[in-house]
Design an enzyme around this catalytic site. Structure first.
Site, PDB file in Angstrom:
ATOM      1  N   ASP A   1     -21.774   6.108 -33.712  1.00  0.00           N
ATOM      2  CA  ASP A   1     -20.492   5.480 -34.251  1.00  0.00           C
ATOM      3  C   ASP A   1     -20.248   4.204 -33.762  1.00  0.00           C
ATOM      4  O   ASP A   1     -20.457   3.743 -32.647  1.00  0.00           O
ATOM      5  CB  ASP A   1     -19.475   6.295 -33.650  1.00  0.00           C
ATOM      6  CG  ASP A   1     -18.274   6.212 -34.658  1.00  0.00           C
ATOM      7  OD1 ASP A   1     -17.789   7.081 -35.282  1.00  0.00           O
ATOM      8  OD2 ASP A   1     -17.687   5.181 -34.465  1.00  0.00           O
TER       9      ASP A   1
ATOM     10  N   ASN B   1     -13.448  15.837 -39.491  1.00  0.00           N
ATOM     11  CA  ASN B   1     -12.097  15.389 -39.917  1.00  0.00           C
ATOM     12  C   ASN B   1     -12.170  15.419 -41.432  1.00  0.00           C
ATOM     13  O   ASN B   1     -13.178  15.073 -41.854  1.00  0.00           O
ATOM     14  CB  ASN B   1     -11.795  13.914 -39.392  1.00  0.00           C
ATOM     15  CG  ASN B   1     -11.904  13.682 -37.882  1.00  0.00           C
ATOM     16  OD1 ASN B   1     -11.450  14.648 -37.191  1.00  0.00           O
ATOM     17  ND2 ASN B   1     -12.314  12.316 -37.381  1.00  0.00           N
TER      18      ASN B   1
ATOM     19  N   GLY C   1      -7.549  13.126 -40.574  1.00  0.00           N
ATOM     20  CA  GLY C   1      -7.873  11.990 -39.910  1.00  0.00           C
ATOM     21  C   GLY C   1      -9.139  11.354 -40.644  1.00  0.00           C
ATOM     22  O   GLY C   1      -9.913  10.399 -40.076  1.00  0.00           O
ATOM     23  N   GLN C   2      -9.730  11.873 -41.512  1.00  0.00           N
ATOM     24  CA  GLN C   2     -11.001  11.364 -42.494  1.00  0.00           C
ATOM     25  C   GLN C   2     -10.551  10.157 -43.124  1.00  0.00           C
ATOM     26  O   GLN C   2      -9.825   9.813 -43.851  1.00  0.00           O
ATOM     27  CB  GLN C   2     -11.367  12.573 -43.468  1.00  0.00           C
ATOM     28  CG  GLN C   2     -12.702  11.844 -44.109  1.00  0.00           C
ATOM     29  CD  GLN C   2     -13.019  12.946 -45.020  1.00  0.00           C
ATOM     30  OE1 GLN C   2     -12.397  14.032 -45.367  1.00  0.00           O
ATOM     31  NE2 GLN C   2     -14.398  13.066 -45.509  1.00  0.00           N
TER      32      GLN C   2
ATOM     33  N   HIS D   1     -19.086  14.167 -42.861  1.00  0.00           N
ATOM     34  CA  HIS D   1     -19.790  13.623 -41.325  1.00  0.00           C
ATOM     35  C   HIS D   1     -19.311  14.558 -40.278  1.00  0.00           C
ATOM     36  O   HIS D   1     -18.253  14.960 -40.274  1.00  0.00           O
ATOM     37  CB  HIS D   1     -19.549  12.232 -41.185  1.00  0.00           C
ATOM     38  CG  HIS D   1     -18.182  11.717 -40.943  1.00  0.00           C
ATOM     39  ND1 HIS D   1     -17.580  11.456 -42.192  1.00  0.00           N
ATOM     40  CD2 HIS D   1     -17.312  11.382 -40.087  1.00  0.00           C
ATOM     41  CE1 HIS D   1     -16.150  11.126 -42.014  1.00  0.00           C
ATOM     42  NE2 HIS D   1     -16.034  11.088 -40.729  1.00  0.00           N
TER      43      HIS D   1
ATOM     44  N   HIS E   1     -18.908  14.229 -36.389  1.00  0.00           N
ATOM     45  CA  HIS E   1     -19.069  13.741 -35.123  1.00  0.00           C
ATOM     46  C   HIS E   1     -19.399  14.573 -33.749  1.00  0.00           C
ATOM     47  O   HIS E   1     -18.971  15.775 -33.796  1.00  0.00           O
ATOM     48  CB  HIS E   1     -17.532  13.256 -34.611  1.00  0.00           C
ATOM     49  CG  HIS E   1     -16.787  12.330 -35.686  1.00  0.00           C
ATOM     50  ND1 HIS E   1     -16.745  11.169 -35.437  1.00  0.00           N
ATOM     51  CD2 HIS E   1     -15.982  12.624 -36.717  1.00  0.00           C
ATOM     52  CE1 HIS E   1     -15.868  10.448 -36.231  1.00  0.00           C
ATOM     53  NE2 HIS E   1     -15.648  11.382 -37.010  1.00  0.00           N
TER      54      HIS E   1
HETATM   55  P1  AMP Z   1     -13.623   9.737 -39.630  1.00  0.00           P
HETATM   56  O1  AMP Z   1     -12.457   8.954 -39.194  1.00  0.00           O
HETATM   57  O2  AMP Z   1     -13.818  11.121 -39.330  1.00  0.00           O
HETATM   58  O3  AMP Z   1     -13.682   9.474 -41.339  1.00  0.00           O
HETATM   59  O4  AMP Z   1     -14.764   8.973 -38.935  1.00  0.00           O
HETATM   60  C1  AMP Z   1     -15.283   7.892 -39.679  1.00  0.00           C
HETATM   61  C2  AMP Z   1     -15.996   7.352 -38.448  1.00  0.00           C
HETATM   62  O5  AMP Z   1     -17.172   6.286 -38.771  1.00  0.00           O
HETATM   63  C3  AMP Z   1     -15.152   6.207 -37.382  1.00  0.00           C
HETATM   64  O6  AMP Z   1     -15.448   6.873 -36.130  1.00  0.00           O
HETATM   65  C4  AMP Z   1     -15.870   4.886 -37.405  1.00  0.00           C
HETATM   66  O7  AMP Z   1     -15.972   4.487 -36.425  1.00  0.00           O
HETATM   67  C5  AMP Z   1     -17.013   5.194 -38.191  1.00  0.00           C
HETATM   68  N1  AMP Z   1     -17.814   4.027 -38.724  1.00  0.00           N
HETATM   69  C6  AMP Z   1     -17.274   3.214 -39.732  1.00  0.00           C
HETATM   70  N2  AMP Z   1     -18.269   2.534 -40.372  1.00  0.00           N
HETATM   71  C7  AMP Z   1     -19.521   2.592 -39.410  1.00  0.00           C
HETATM   72  C8  AMP Z   1     -20.465   2.144 -39.413  1.00  0.00           C
HETATM   73  N3  AMP Z   1     -20.924   1.071 -40.481  1.00  0.00           N
HETATM   74  N4  AMP Z   1     -21.373   2.654 -38.595  1.00  0.00           N
HETATM   75  C9  AMP Z   1     -21.072   3.706 -37.704  1.00  0.00           C
HETATM   76  N5  AMP Z   1     -20.006   4.218 -37.810  1.00  0.00           N
HETATM   77  C10 AMP Z   1     -19.032   3.903 -38.581  1.00  0.00           C
END
Ligand code: AMP
Length: 115
Positions: A30, A88, A94-95, A101, A103
Protein backbone atom coordinates in the site's frame (compact mmCIF):
# COMPACT_ATOMS: atom_id res chain seq x y z
CA UNK A 1 -11.29 -1.63 -16.76
CA UNK A 2 -9.85 1.40 -18.53
CA UNK A 3 -9.72 3.94 -15.72
CA UNK A 4 -9.10 1.59 -12.83
CA UNK A 5 -5.80 2.19 -11.03
CA UNK A 6 -5.65 -1.35 -9.63
CA UNK A 7 -6.26 -2.86 -13.10
CA UNK A 8 -3.31 -0.76 -14.26
CA UNK A 9 -1.17 -2.07 -11.40
CA UNK A 10 -2.21 -5.65 -12.21
CA UNK A 11 -1.29 -5.08 -15.86
CA UNK A 12 2.02 -3.37 -14.87
CA UNK A 13 0.97 -0.18 -16.62
CA UNK A 14 1.79 1.73 -13.45
CA UNK A 15 4.50 0.70 -11.01
CA UNK A 16 3.96 -0.86 -7.63
CA UNK A 17 5.97 -2.77 -5.09
CA UNK A 18 4.76 -6.26 -5.98
CA UNK A 19 5.11 -8.89 -3.30
CA UNK A 20 3.16 -11.71 -4.96
CA UNK A 21 1.79 -12.64 -8.38
CA UNK A 22 0.14 -15.63 -9.99
CA UNK A 23 -2.23 -16.12 -12.93
CA UNK A 24 -5.23 -14.54 -11.22
CA UNK A 25 -3.95 -12.49 -8.28
CA UNK A 26 -1.41 -9.79 -7.48
CA UNK A 27 -0.36 -8.34 -4.13
CA UNK A 28 1.53 -5.09 -3.68
CA UNK A 29 2.51 -2.72 -0.92
CA UNK A 30 0.00 0.00 0.00
CA UNK A 31 1.22 3.51 -0.90
CA UNK A 32 0.17 4.80 2.53
CA UNK A 33 0.91 1.95 4.90
CA UNK A 34 -1.18 1.81 8.06
CA UNK A 35 1.01 -0.84 9.67
CA UNK A 36 4.64 -2.02 9.35
CA UNK A 37 3.35 -4.61 6.86
CA UNK A 38 0.47 -3.39 4.69
CA UNK A 39 -0.21 -5.21 1.46
CA UNK A 40 -3.19 -5.10 -0.90
CA UNK A 41 -4.25 -8.42 -2.41
CA UNK A 42 -6.38 -8.07 -5.54
CA UNK A 43 -7.83 -10.23 -8.29
CA UNK A 44 -6.38 -9.36 -11.70
CA UNK A 45 -9.93 -9.46 -13.02
CA UNK A 46 -11.85 -6.24 -12.42
CA UNK A 47 -14.53 -6.77 -9.78
CA UNK A 48 -15.83 -3.60 -8.14
CA UNK A 49 -16.30 -4.89 -4.60
CA UNK A 50 -17.49 -7.87 -2.56
CA UNK A 51 -21.00 -6.93 -3.68
CA UNK A 52 -20.13 -7.45 -7.34
CA UNK A 53 -18.82 -10.99 -6.94
CA UNK A 54 -20.57 -13.65 -8.97
CA UNK A 55 -20.93 -17.39 -8.66
CA UNK A 56 -18.00 -17.89 -11.05
CA UNK A 57 -15.73 -15.86 -8.71
CA UNK A 58 -16.02 -18.28 -5.78
CA UNK A 59 -12.84 -20.14 -6.64
CA UNK A 60 -10.95 -16.89 -7.07
CA UNK A 61 -11.97 -15.49 -3.67
CA UNK A 62 -11.31 -18.82 -2.04
CA UNK A 63 -7.85 -18.86 -3.61
CA UNK A 64 -7.14 -15.38 -2.21
CA UNK A 65 -8.35 -16.21 1.30
CA UNK A 66 -7.30 -19.84 1.63
CA UNK A 67 -4.03 -19.87 -0.32
CA UNK A 68 -2.59 -16.43 -1.01
CA UNK A 69 -3.19 -14.47 2.20
CA UNK A 70 -1.97 -17.13 4.67
CA UNK A 71 1.07 -17.77 2.44
CA UNK A 72 1.82 -14.04 2.24
CA UNK A 73 1.40 -13.64 6.00
CA UNK A 74 4.07 -16.32 6.44
CA UNK A 75 6.32 -14.67 3.87
CA UNK A 76 5.97 -11.24 5.48
CA UNK A 77 6.68 -12.66 8.93
CA UNK A 78 3.32 -11.71 10.47
CA UNK A 79 1.66 -15.11 10.68
CA UNK A 80 2.93 -16.07 14.09
CA UNK A 81 1.90 -12.94 16.01
CA UNK A 82 -1.23 -12.31 13.96
CA UNK A 83 -2.58 -9.99 11.33
CA UNK A 84 -5.76 -8.38 10.06
CA UNK A 85 -7.58 -8.74 6.71
CA UNK A 86 -9.98 -5.96 5.70
CA UNK A 87 -12.19 -5.52 2.65
CA UNK A 88 -13.62 -2.01 2.82
CA UNK A 89 -16.87 -2.08 0.87
CA UNK A 90 -18.89 0.88 -0.38
CA UNK A 91 -19.05 4.43 0.89
CA UNK A 92 -19.58 3.86 4.60
CA UNK A 93 -17.20 0.94 4.50
CA UNK A 94 -14.48 3.38 3.47
CA UNK A 95 -13.82 1.96 0.01
CA UNK A 96 -11.94 4.52 -2.09
CA UNK A 97 -10.71 2.33 -4.95
CA UNK A 98 -13.48 0.50 -6.77
CA UNK A 99 -11.59 -2.69 -7.52
CA UNK A 100 -11.97 -5.46 -4.94
CA UNK A 101 -8.99 -5.54 -2.60
CA UNK A 102 -8.10 -7.18 0.66
CA UNK A 103 -5.87 -5.18 3.00
CA UNK A 104 -3.41 -7.47 4.78
CA UNK A 105 -2.06 -5.62 7.82
CA UNK A 106 0.40 -6.74 10.44
CA UNK A 107 3.55 -6.03 12.36
CA UNK A 108 1.86 -4.15 15.19
CA UNK A 109 -0.98 -4.68 17.62
CA UNK A 110 -4.33 -3.85 15.97
CA UNK A 111 -7.04 -1.85 17.71
CA UNK A 112 -10.66 -2.94 18.04
CA UNK A 113 -13.17 -1.51 17.37
CA UNK A 114 -11.88 0.21 14.21
CA UNK A 115 -12.44 3.94 13.82
P1 AMP B 1 -9.68 1.48 0.30
O1 AMP B 1 -9.78 2.79 1.01
O2 AMP B 1 -10.06 0.29 1.11
O3 AMP B 1 -10.39 1.54 -1.04
O4 AMP B 1 -8.14 1.26 0.03
C1 AMP B 1 -7.46 1.76 -1.06
C2 AMP B 1 -6.01 1.69 -0.71
O5 AMP B 1 -5.27 1.80 -1.90
C3 AMP B 1 -5.52 2.83 0.22
O6 AMP B 1 -4.99 2.26 1.39
C4 AMP B 1 -4.47 3.54 -0.61
O7 AMP B 1 -3.37 3.97 0.15
C5 AMP B 1 -4.08 2.48 -1.62
N1 AMP B 1 -3.57 2.94 -2.89
C6 AMP B 1 -4.12 3.85 -3.73
N2 AMP B 1 -3.39 3.98 -4.84
C7 AMP B 1 -2.34 3.12 -4.71
C8 AMP B 1 -1.23 2.80 -5.53
N3 AMP B 1 -1.02 3.38 -6.73
N4 AMP B 1 -0.34 1.89 -5.08
C9 AMP B 1 -0.53 1.31 -3.86
N5 AMP B 1 -1.56 1.56 -3.06
C10 AMP B 1 -2.45 2.46 -3.47
Amino acid sequence: MADCIFCKIAQKEIPSKLVYEDDTVVAFRDLEPQAPQHVLVIPKKHVESLLALEEEDKALVSHILVDVIPQLAQKLGIAEKGFRVVANTGEEGGQTVKHLHFHLLGGRSMQWPPG
